[in-house]
Write a protein that holds these residues in place. Structure first.
Motif, PDB file in Angstrom:
ATOM      1  N   VAL A 184       1.103  -1.164  -0.558  1.00 56.82           N
ATOM      2  CA  VAL A 184      -0.068  -0.002  -0.068  1.00 56.82           C
ATOM      3  C   VAL A 184       0.857   1.336  -0.601  1.00 56.82           C
ATOM      4  CG1 VAL A 184      -1.926   1.300   0.994  1.00 56.82           C
ATOM      5  CG2 VAL A 184      -1.702  -1.082   0.748  1.00 56.82           C
ATOM      6  N   ILE A 185       0.788   1.652  -0.691  1.00 52.24           N
ATOM      7  CA  ILE A 185       1.322   2.992  -0.738  1.00 52.24           C
ATOM      8  C   ILE A 185       0.624   4.290  -1.087  1.00 52.24           C
ATOM      9  CG2 ILE A 185       3.381   4.733  -2.622  1.00 52.24           C
ATOM     10  CD1 ILE A 185       3.919   1.931  -3.818  1.00 52.24           C
ATOM     11  N   PHE A 186       1.017   5.666  -0.280  1.00 51.17           N
ATOM     12  CA  PHE A 186       0.038   6.883  -0.420  1.00 51.17           C
ATOM     13  C   PHE A 186       0.852   7.960  -0.432  1.00 51.17           C
ATOM     14  CE2 PHE A 186      -0.726  10.059   2.868  1.00 51.17           C
ATOM     15  CZ  PHE A 186      -2.025  10.191   2.990  1.00 51.17           C
ATOM     16  N   CYS A 187       0.145   9.157  -0.921  1.00 48.96           N
ATOM     17  CA  CYS A 187       0.669   9.930  -1.114  1.00 48.96           C
ATOM     18  C   CYS A 187      -0.589  11.085  -0.445  1.00 48.96           C
ATOM     19  CB  CYS A 187       0.318  10.026  -3.184  1.00 48.96           C
ATOM     20  SG  CYS A 187       1.022   8.946  -4.195  1.00 48.96           S
ATOM     21  N   HIS A 188       1.049  12.375   0.437  1.00 47.07           N
ATOM     22  CA  HIS A 188       0.348  13.252   0.576  1.00 47.07           C
ATOM     23  C   HIS A 188      -0.442  14.451  -0.060  1.00 47.07           C
ATOM     24  CE1 HIS A 188       3.338  15.857  -0.196  1.00 47.07           C
ATOM     25  NE2 HIS A 188       4.423  15.032  -0.338  1.00 47.07           N
ATOM     26  N   GLY A 189      -0.814  15.164   0.034  1.00 48.79           N
ATOM     27  CA  GLY A 189      -1.929  16.231  -0.430  1.00 48.79           C
ATOM     28  C   GLY A 189      -0.754  17.463  -0.798  1.00 48.79           C
ATOM     29  N   TYR A 190      -1.333  18.413  -1.090  1.00 53.40           N
ATOM     30  CA  TYR A 190      -0.959  19.952  -1.365  1.00 53.40           C
ATOM     31  C   TYR A 190      -1.009  20.549  -0.022  1.00 53.40           C
ATOM     32  CZ  TYR A 190      -0.157  25.236  -3.031  1.00 53.40           C
ATOM     33  OH  TYR A 190       0.015  26.024  -2.546  1.00 53.40           O
ATOM     34  N   LYS A 191       0.101  20.797   0.095  1.00 50.84           N
ATOM     35  CA  LYS A 191       1.228  21.428   1.869  1.00 50.84           C
ATOM     36  C   LYS A 191       0.874  20.235   2.523  1.00 50.84           C
ATOM     37  CE  LYS A 191      -1.475  25.694   0.967  1.00 50.84           C
ATOM     38  NZ  LYS A 191      -2.582  26.502   1.539  1.00 50.84           N
ATOM     39  N   GLY A 192       1.257  19.574   2.068  1.00 43.71           N
ATOM     40  CA  GLY A 192       0.971  18.152   2.444  1.00 43.71           C
ATOM     41  C   GLY A 192       2.845  17.417   3.091  1.00 43.71           C
ATOM     42  N   SER A 211       9.522  14.522  -3.480  1.00 41.58           N
ATOM     43  CA  SER A 211      10.967  15.200  -3.618  1.00 41.58           C
ATOM     44  C   SER A 211      10.579  17.181  -3.809  1.00 41.58           C
ATOM     45  CB  SER A 211      11.850  15.406  -4.981  1.00 41.58           C
ATOM     46  OG  SER A 211      10.800  15.555  -6.127  1.00 41.58           O
ATOM     47  N   HIS A 212       9.346  17.496  -4.037  1.00 44.08           N
ATOM     48  CA  HIS A 212       9.324  18.621  -4.481  1.00 44.08           C
ATOM     49  C   HIS A 212       8.480  19.753  -3.013  1.00 44.08           C
ATOM     50  CE1 HIS A 212      12.518  18.489  -7.155  1.00 44.08           C
ATOM     51  NE2 HIS A 212      12.410  20.062  -7.684  1.00 44.08           N
ATOM     52  N   ASN A 213       8.095  18.995  -2.203  1.00 41.80           N
ATOM     53  CA  ASN A 213       7.090  19.599  -1.383  1.00 41.80           C
ATOM     54  C   ASN A 213       7.281  20.444  -0.444  1.00 41.80           C
ATOM     55  OD1 ASN A 213       7.962  18.069   0.365  1.00 41.80           O
ATOM     56  ND2 ASN A 213       7.094  17.355   1.781  1.00 41.80           N
ATOM     57  N   ASN A 252      14.601  18.480   7.625  1.00 39.99           N
ATOM     58  CA  ASN A 252      13.636  19.538   8.040  1.00 39.99           C
ATOM     59  C   ASN A 252      12.343  18.560   7.569  1.00 39.99           C
ATOM     60  OD1 ASN A 252      14.634  21.716   9.810  1.00 39.99           O
ATOM     61  ND2 ASN A 252      15.678  21.499   7.823  1.00 39.99           N
ATOM     62  N   LEU A 253      11.825  17.079   7.978  1.00 40.48           N
ATOM     63  CA  LEU A 253      11.018  16.397   7.247  1.00 40.48           C
ATOM     64  C   LEU A 253       9.314  17.134   7.596  1.00 40.48           C
ATOM     65  CD1 LEU A 253      12.157  13.104   7.956  1.00 40.48           C
ATOM     66  CD2 LEU A 253      12.128  14.299   6.485  1.00 40.48           C
ATOM     67  N   THR A 254       8.726  18.332   8.867  1.00 41.35           N
ATOM     68  CA  THR A 254       7.590  18.214   8.881  1.00 41.35           C
ATOM     69  C   THR A 254       7.446  20.059   8.654  1.00 41.35           C
ATOM     70  OG1 THR A 254       8.452  19.438  11.235  1.00 41.35           O
ATOM     71  CG2 THR A 254       7.554  16.901  10.494  1.00 41.35           C
ATOM     72  N   GLU A 255       8.651  20.494   8.412  1.00 42.43           N
ATOM     73  CA  GLU A 255       8.465  21.893   7.653  1.00 42.43           C
ATOM     74  C   GLU A 255       9.371  22.764   6.746  1.00 42.43           C
ATOM     75  OE1 GLU A 255       8.292  24.256  10.346  1.00 42.43           O
ATOM     76  OE2 GLU A 255       7.778  22.270  12.054  1.00 42.43           O
ATOM     77  N   PHE A 256       8.330  24.100   6.117  1.00 42.88           N
ATOM     78  CA  PHE A 256       8.418  23.926   4.987  1.00 42.88           C
ATOM     79  C   PHE A 256       9.937  25.309   4.529  1.00 42.88           C
ATOM     80  CE2 PHE A 256       3.797  22.959   3.921  1.00 42.88           C
ATOM     81  CZ  PHE A 256       4.404  21.706   4.031  1.00 42.88           C
ATOM     82  N   LEU A 257      10.708  24.591   5.209  1.00 40.96           N
ATOM     83  CA  LEU A 257      12.494  25.212   4.786  1.00 40.96           C
ATOM     84  C   LEU A 257      13.085  25.729   3.337  1.00 40.96           C
ATOM     85  CD1 LEU A 257      13.868  24.141   8.325  1.00 40.96           C
ATOM     86  CD2 LEU A 257      11.754  26.468   7.090  1.00 40.96           C
ATOM     87  N   ASN A 258      12.312  24.342   2.816  1.00 38.92           N
ATOM     88  CA  ASN A 258      13.324  24.956   1.083  1.00 38.92           C
ATOM     89  C   ASN A 258      12.336  25.047   0.327  1.00 38.92           C
ATOM     90  OD1 ASN A 258      14.373  23.752  -1.038  1.00 38.92           O
ATOM     91  ND2 ASN A 258      15.189  21.967  -0.575  1.00 38.92           N
ATOM     92  N   ILE A 259      12.160  26.471   0.164  1.00 44.53           N
ATOM     93  CA  ILE A 259      10.785  26.757  -0.679  1.00 44.53           C
ATOM     94  C   ILE A 259      10.921  27.093  -1.749  1.00 44.53           C
ATOM     95  CG2 ILE A 259       9.628  28.129   1.730  1.00 44.53           C
ATOM     96  CD1 ILE A 259      10.526  30.783   0.322  1.00 44.53           C
ATOM     97  N   GLU A 260      12.108  26.860  -2.403  1.00 42.18           N
ATOM     98  CA  GLU A 260      12.683  27.027  -4.013  1.00 42.18           C
ATOM     99  C   GLU A 260      12.330  25.915  -4.381  1.00 42.18           C
ATOM    100  OE1 GLU A 260      13.391  29.734  -6.316  1.00 42.18           O
ATOM    101  OE2 GLU A 260      12.786  31.173  -4.370  1.00 42.18           O
ATOM    102  N   ALA A 261      11.983  24.628  -3.762  1.00 34.82           N
ATOM    103  CA  ALA A 261      11.682  23.638  -4.299  1.00 34.82           C
ATOM    104  C   ALA A 261      10.342  23.729  -4.623  1.00 34.82           C
ATOM    105  CB  ALA A 261      12.316  23.184  -3.106  1.00 34.82           C
ATOM    106  N   PHE A 262       9.490  23.611  -3.155  1.00 36.40           N
ATOM    107  CA  PHE A 262       8.121  23.542  -3.254  1.00 36.40           C
ATOM    108  C   PHE A 262       7.675  25.435  -4.502  1.00 36.40           C
ATOM    109  CE2 PHE A 262       4.060  25.632  -2.485  1.00 36.40           C
ATOM    110  CZ  PHE A 262       3.287  24.971  -1.539  1.00 36.40           C
ATOM    111  N   GLY A 263       8.168  25.885  -4.772  1.00 35.67           N
ATOM    112  CA  GLY A 263       8.088  26.697  -5.962  1.00 35.67           C
ATOM    113  C   GLY A 263       8.701  26.247  -7.198  1.00 35.67           C
ATOM    114  N   ASP A 264       8.963  25.018  -6.868  1.00 36.36           N
ATOM    115  CA  ASP A 264       9.064  24.037  -8.539  1.00 36.36           C
ATOM    116  C   ASP A 264       8.709  23.605  -8.761  1.00 36.36           C
ATOM    117  OD1 ASP A 264      11.231  26.186  -9.443  1.00 36.36           O
ATOM    118  OD2 ASP A 264      12.873  25.242  -8.305  1.00 36.36           O
ATOM    119  N   ASN A 265       7.722  22.599  -8.021  1.00 37.63           N
ATOM    120  CA  ASN A 265       7.347  21.086  -8.317  1.00 37.63           C
ATOM    121  C   ASN A 265       6.023  22.263  -8.985  1.00 37.63           C
ATOM    122  OD1 ASN A 265       6.394  18.960  -7.474  1.00 37.63           O
ATOM    123  ND2 ASN A 265       4.817  19.228  -5.714  1.00 37.63           N
ATOM    124  N   ASN A 266       5.775  20.787  -9.637  1.00 37.93           N
ATOM    125  CA  ASN A 266       4.427  20.647 -10.117  1.00 37.93           C
ATOM    126  C   ASN A 266       3.709  18.701 -10.282  1.00 37.93           C
ATOM    127  OD1 ASN A 266       6.272  18.679 -12.397  1.00 37.93           O
ATOM    128  ND2 ASN A 266       7.558  20.413 -12.966  1.00 37.93           N
TER     129      ASN A 266
END
Length: 298
Positions: free
Chosen positions: A35-43, A70-72, A78-92
Motif C-alpha cells: 500500500v503506497i500513500f501519497c500526501h496532498g498539497y502543502k502536506g 521531492s519538491h514538497n 526538516n521533515l515537517t517544515e517547509f524550509l525549502n521554499i524554492e523547491a516548493f515553488g519548482d514543484n509541479n
C-alpha cells in the motif's frame, strides 16, 4: 505482533531532490500486499495522523509506504517544515507523478531490502486531496496497480489555476505566493507550474484517467469538506468504471485530524475511513469489480 518501521529512507528521484520514505509492516517474513500513500498539497508524510493510519493498515497484514514528494518544500533534515521554499515553488504535477513512479520502481527492485515481505503483483495506491488526483493518473498509466483509494480527492487540476488578469500577472512576475495557514508562511508558485500543466494537459486530465481505470476504486469524501467540494467525489464516482463511494457524514477535508497529532485515539470519522479502506483492500479485486463495475455505457 507489533509493526516494524524503517523510517526516513532516501530514494533517488529523477529531479535532483531526494524522496524520503517510511516503511511500516509486520516483520514476519511473509509476502504482503503493498500500500503506497501519497500526501496532498502543502502536506508531507509525517503530517497529522498519517503515521497512525499506516500502523493500522500494516497491522492488518499490508506493507505500507508513505513518502514525501521531492519538491514538497521539506527536506531530509526538516521533515515537517517547509524550509525549502524554492523547491516548493519548482514543484509541479509531472514531478509528483515521476516521484511516485520512482517509489514504485524502488520497491520492486530485486535488491529491495524487504523483497521477501512484499507481493509485487498486489500494489494498492492511496492518495489524499491533490495526491488523489496523482494516484488516479498513475493507476491509469501503470498496470501494476491493483486497487485505488482516494481520500477527499480533487477531480480536476486545471480549474485550480487563476484565470484572466491574475494569470497574466503571474506570467509577468514569474511567481505568485500562497499563504500556508498553519504556519503563516508565504509559499511561492513559480509560473513553470502552470506552463508544465499546459504542456502536459492531456496526461494530467483526471477525468480521462479515471475513465481508463481497470481496477476497483474506493472514493472517500467528507460531507463537511470546505477545501474540496463533495461534488468532486461525485465526478470520480461517475467516471470510474468500478467505483465504491464512501460519503462520511460531518467529516472535514482531513477527516477530523490535524497537525501535529498528539492524541492516542483517532477521531471516529477517521477510524471509519481507515476501517472501510482496510475492508476494501482485503476484498478480492474480482469480487469488487463484479459488485461495483459497470459496462461504462457512455
Amino acid at each position: 505482533m507489533e509493526v516494524s518501521k524503517d523510517l526516513n529512507l532516501v530514494i533517488e528521484g529523477k529531479h535532483d531532490k531526494p524522496i524520503v520514505a517510511d516503511l511500516i509492516f509486520k516483520d514476519d517474513g511473509k509476502p504482503k500486499p503493498i500500500v503506497i500513500f501519497c500526501h496532498g498539497y502543502k502536506g508531507f508524510k509525517d503530517w497529522g495522523a498519517w503515521d497512525k493510519m499506516g500502523e493500522r493498515i500494516a497491522e492488518e497484514g499490508f506493507f505500507f509506504i508513505k513518502f514525501n514528494f521531492s519538491h514538497n518544500g521539506t527536506d531530509p533534515e526538516n521533515l515537517t517544515e517547509f524550509l525549502n521554499i524554492e523547491a516548493f515553488g519548482d514543484n509541479n504535477y509531472t514531478k509528483e507523478l515521476d516521484d511516485l513512479q520512482s517509489v514504485l520502481d524502488w520497491i520492486l527492485m530485486p535488491d529491495f531490502k524487504f523483497a521477501k515481505q512484499i507481493k509485487p503483483d498486489d500494489i494498492n495506491l492511496i492518495g489524499h486531496s491533490r495526491g488523489g488526483g496523482i494516484v488516479v493518473i498513475k493507476a491509469a498509466e501503470d498496470k501494476r496497480v491493483t486497487k485505488l483509494i482516494t481520500l477527499a480527492s480533487v477531480s480536476d487540476f486545471g480549474s485550480r489555476f487563476p484565470e484572466g488578469k491574475k494569470l497574466e500577472k503571474w506570467e509577468k512576475k514569474g511567481v505568485q505566493y500562497i499563504v500556508n495557514t498553519r504556519t503563516g508562511q508565504q509559499l511561492p508558485h513559480h509560473y513553470q507550474f502552470y506552463k508544465n500543466f499546459k504542456e502536459n494537459k492531456e496526461r494530467l486530465n483526471i477525468k480521462k484517467a479515471a475513465k481508463k481505470l481497470q481496477i476497483p476504486h474506493l472514493i472517500a469524501h467528507g460531507s463537511s469538506d470546505t477545501s474540496v467540494s463533495i461534488g468532486e467525489a461525485g465526478n470520480l464516482f461517475e467516471w470510474s468504471p468500478a467505483p465504491k463511494l464512501l460519503l462520511v457524514e460531518n467529516a472535514d477535508h482531513v477527516f477530523g485530524i490535524s497537525h501535529p497529532w498528539k492524541e492516542e485515539e483517532l477521531p471516529k470519522v477517521f477510524k471509519h475511513v481507515i476501517n472501510k479502506s482496510i475492508d476494501f483492500l482485503k476484498t478480492d479485486s474480482k469480487v469488487l469489480w463484479d459488485e461495483y463495475g459497470d459496462s461504462n455505457d457512455d
